[in-house]
Design an enzyme around this catalytic site. Structure first.
Site, PDB file in Angstrom:
ATOM      1  N   GLY A  22     -36.990   0.382   1.483  1.00  0.00           N
ATOM      2  CA  GLY A  22     -36.770   0.012   0.088  1.00  0.00           C
ATOM      3  C   GLY A  22     -35.294  -0.249  -0.151  1.00  0.00           C
ATOM      4  N   TYR A  53     -33.430  -6.294  -8.479  1.00  0.00           N
ATOM      5  CA  TYR A  53     -32.489  -5.532  -7.663  1.00  0.00           C
ATOM      6  C   TYR A  53     -31.195  -6.318  -7.434  1.00  0.00           C
ATOM      7  CZ  TYR A  53     -36.669  -2.850  -6.145  1.00  0.00           C
ATOM      8  OH  TYR A  53     -37.816  -2.111  -6.065  1.00  0.00           O
TER       9      TYR A  53
END
Length: 92
Positions: A22, A53
């Site tokens: 991740g 992100y």
């Protein structure tokens, strides 16, 4: 067999890893370079990201370098699952 090597078999016969790296909240190129390279060297074959992100370009940069410079011997793009997600702003 390490957990990083275990996989589901999809309906098309492709094997997708159970566990991946991740990348939430990791935006710094140097940190991503180290994390992704070491994860791939350790056997991980799934990298997860998302538009929110804001690190997809940085992940692409390190993957390109890994493949071009053969930093993980024998590893090809076809060996990697790269997953991403769209936020609500991604739908039109």
């Amino acid at each position: 067999m390490s957990i990083a090597r275990r996989a589901y078999t999809l309906s098309n016969g492709v094997r997708m890893p159970y566990v991946g790296l991740g990348t939430y909240r990791v935006r710094d190129q140097t940190t991503l370079d180290t994390c992704i390279l070491e994860a791939l060297r350790s056997g991980y074959r799934l990298i997860d990201t998302a538009t929110v992100y804001r690190n997809e370009a940085a992940i692409g940069n390190i993957l390109k370098k890994i493949f071009e410079e053969n930093l993980v011997p024998g590893l090809t793009r076809q060996d990697i699952f790269l997953t991403s997600k769209l936020g609500n702003i991604g739908f039109r």
